[in-house]
Design an enzyme around this catalytic site. Structure first.
Site, short mmCIF file in Angstrom:
data_model
loop_
_atom_site.label_atom_id
_atom_site.label_comp_id
_atom_site.label_asym_id
_atom_site.label_seq_id
_atom_site.Cartn_x
_atom_site.Cartn_y
_atom_site.Cartn_z
CG HIS A 45 37.18 26.12 18.17
ND1 HIS A 45 36.71 24.83 18.17
CD2 HIS A 45 38.53 26.03 18.24
CE1 HIS A 45 37.74 23.99 18.24
NE2 HIS A 45 38.86 24.70 18.29
CG ASP A 93 34.32 28.53 23.10
OD1 ASP A 93 35.03 28.19 24.07
OD2 ASP A 93 34.58 28.25 21.91
CD GLN A 136 42.33 29.80 23.13
OE1 GLN A 136 43.30 30.22 23.77
NE2 GLN A 136 42.40 28.68 22.43
CE LYS A 182 41.74 25.09 23.78
NZ LYS A 182 42.70 24.94 22.68
CB CYS A 200 39.44 24.38 15.06
SG CYS A 200 40.39 22.88 15.22
C1 LIG Z 1 37.84 29.12 21.28
C2 LIG Z 1 37.86 27.65 21.44
N1 LIG Z 1 36.72 26.99 21.65
C3 LIG Z 1 36.70 25.66 21.81
C4 LIG Z 1 37.84 24.91 21.77
C5 LIG Z 1 37.74 23.43 21.94
O1 LIG Z 1 38.39 23.02 23.08
P1 LIG Z 1 38.60 21.47 23.37
O2 LIG Z 1 39.23 20.90 22.15
O3 LIG Z 1 39.52 21.45 24.55
O4 LIG Z 1 37.27 20.88 23.66
C6 LIG Z 1 39.06 25.55 21.55
C7 LIG Z 1 40.30 24.75 21.44
O5 LIG Z 1 41.10 24.93 20.54
C8 LIG Z 1 39.06 26.94 21.39
O6 LIG Z 1 40.21 27.60 21.18
#
Ligand SMILES: Cc1ncc(COP(=O)(O)O)c(C=O)c1O
Lengths: 405, 149
Positions: A122, A199, A202, A225, A363
């Site tokens: 991401h 990370d 998800q 999430k 993203c």
């Molecule tokens: C795999 C992954 N990492 C990081 C994020 C970022 O999360 P946040 O926008 O809640 O900080 C997301 C959110 O879409 C994600 O799907």
């Protein structure tokens, strides 16, 4: 596990019609709906206990502090951290990664060093490392994936070297659904002397996570999430790492004493929590952890796997649907392209049928570039989704396909 | 409200076989348009003569049906128009796709462009329809890149 009807009854937002059609909410990888218990926990805090934390001598402040710290302990238990001192409450996965890149990164990564991420990250697990590398003269390297959307572990082994300081990997990909072999990655990285950040944005809603069993150095996630509120998340880090890391932001709560000559930092985890925190958010996050535990995440995973298998077989039955991301080990995400229908048009058409999905690059623009598509449509599942909703999805897809035939 | 008002046959048709699709060489003006949110990307080329008249206009790129159809219909409309006429149409088009759904559409002055009026019922798609117009505007103003987000 609770019956699906009972689970659905926990989520007030699911019970509505959009454009006269029953809502099929299949955009859970963007954010999940919230159960009543989470909404009530936030409401209760503001209705009864609202006060600042860690500083009041009065009853409300003591209750607010107890609820805030109680939430931290629940989260530590959820991910099996050794202690609540290892849980830093942040705005979300994004802030967690930025905190590590700025604090740990600047103290530990220098010119000539390497940071290793993967081809399916991401943007939030790309940009902070790009900045770190630009500022320090380190190099960012990328572990490639195959055309099913699985990391190439042999390439990983080759990229890993004595210059590698950190490996940053998504636990479960939001764009492809791939679940990465993180235990193996951590073992190999540690053998090479590198630290690992996972990370988990998800992951937590879909699988049990045990940061100690994994031996993860850093783990980040976002509450929203996993049935919790937006604007709150956590950074887990091993205590010894947090102890050695310089603070991230300066302000109230993160110091023990300040004079104009010097400041003495507070204990963990407060050293990293400058300013009045998102108290209601943290309490909602704790309630979401309770909710997940009450459902049993293994049972959720089994239910979602059945949904994913069903959706995958439906997709395979239509020659105009192409799946993006077909890893052997994946969960809860169906990313796809419909012949002749741009994902953005598909999203609009499905919406009018009550089916909420995401269309776009999620993203993860490098993932789109890899598969040579401008965007994909993505249906993503949660504990409350049903086969009927997947039927609604495929019947709306058929309509869209017909429209552009 | 019916999807058919957004995806009318004319729009589907233009999106599948866009008119004036391709490069234009030589050209007096050109620019890139990009909508990073949905990945729409287009490039417009214009040949403007000494009388400030658009002699030819072409585009290429790839995007959703709304953005491709809008660009296709726009190029048909702009051929032969003066720059002053372009500016007036730009405002009228922008107004049409952002006006209230109950506002009447002046089909006579909007001509073919009026098939895109349905976009106003889909707020998340308005930027797809106006990307090409912003791209022409920035080409004429020599900005080089237009973005709608
Ligand atoms: C795999 C992954 N990492 C990081 C994020 C970022 O999360 P946040 O926008 O809640 O900080 C997301 C959110 O879409 C994600 O799907």
């Amino acid at each position: 596990m609770k019956s699906i009807e009972d689970i659905r009854a926990d989520f007030p937002a699911l019970h509505q019609q959009v454009y006269g059609k029953p809502l099929a909410y299949l955009d859970n990888a963007a954010t999940t709906q919230k159960p009543q218990t989470v909404i009530d926990a936030i409401c209760h805090y503001y209705s009864h206990d609202n006060a600042n934390v860690h500083r009041g001598v009065h009853a409300l402040s003591e209750r607010a502090t107890a609820a805030y710290e109680g939430a931290r302990r629940k989260l530590a238990a959820l991910i099996h951290a050794a202690s609540a001192r290892e849980i830093v409450l942040v705005r979300g996965a994004t802030e967690g990664i930025n905190l590590v890149a700025q604090s740990w990164g600047h103290a530990n990564v220098g010119a000539g060093d390497e940071v290793l991420i993967s081809a399916m990250e991401h943007h939030s697990n790309i940009v902070p490392w790009q900045w770190l590398c630009e500022r320090t003269g380190a190099t960012l390297k990328v572990i490639p994936m195959n055309n099913r959307g699985e990391l190439q572990m042999d390439a990983f082994a080759e990229l890993l070297g004595e210059r590698t300081k950190l490996v940053g990997i998504v636990h479960q990909s939001n764009a492809l659904g791939t679940i990465n072999p993180v235990a193996e990655i951590i073992a190999q990285a540690h053998a090479a002397g590198a630290k690992v950040l996972l990370d988990g944005a998800q992951a937590l809603a879909h699988m049990p996570v045990d940061v100690q069993a994994l031996d993860a150095d850093f783990y980040v996630t976002s509450a929203h999430k996993m049935y919790g509120p937006t604007g709150i998340g956590l950074l887990y880090a091993k205590e010894a790492l947090l102890e050695a890391m310089p603070p991230y932001q300066g302000g109230g709560d993160m110091i023990r004493s300040v004079s104009f000559e010097r400041s003495e930092y507070n204990d963990l985890p407060y050293k990293f929590e400058a300013g009045t925190p998102n108290i209601a958010g943290a309490i909602g996050f704790g309630a979401a952890a309770d909710y997940l535990q009450s459902l049993d995440v293994r049972a959720i995973a089994a239910h979602e796997q059945a949904l994913l298998d069903y959706a995958t077989s439906q997709a395979a039955a239509h020659d105009y649907i192409r799946l993006i991301g077909t890893a052997a080990h994946k969960a809860s995400v169906l990313s796809f392209i419909v012949d002749g229908v741009h994902p953005h048009d598909l999203g609009t058409i499905l919406d009018r049928e009550g089916v909420a999905i995401r269309a776009g690059h999620h993203c993860a623009m490098p993932v789109m570039q890899f598969f040579q598509v401008p965007a994909t449509a993505r249906a993503s599942f949660a504990a409350y989704n049903t086969r009927e909703e997947i039927d609604a999805l495929f019947s709306a897809i058929a309509q869209a396909h017909q429209l552009f035939k | 409200m019916d999807l058919r008002s957004l995806y009318q046959q004319v729009i589907v048709n233009h999106s599948k076989s866009p008119r004036n699709f391709g490069t234009l060489e030589p050209c007096s003006h050109d620019a890139d348009g990009h909508n990073p949110l949905c990945g729409d990307r287009l490039h417009v080329y214009l040949q403007v003569n000494d009388d400030d008249r658009i002699e030819d206009v072409r585009f290429e790129g790839d995007g959703c049906a709304i953005s491709v159809a809008s660009a296709s219909i726009m190029t048909e409309t702009l051929k032969g128009k003066t720059l002053a006429e372009f500016r007036a149409l730009f405002d009228d088009f922008q107004h049409m796709v952002t006006s209230d759904v109950t506002a009447p559409v002046d089909e006579e002055s909007m001509g073919k462009l009026s098939v895109l009026a349905g976009v106003r019922e889909f707020p998340s798609r308005v930027k797809c329809a106006i990307l090409c117009w912003h791209t022409v505007k920035s080409a004429l103003e020599h900005e080089g890149v237009a973005r709608t987000e």
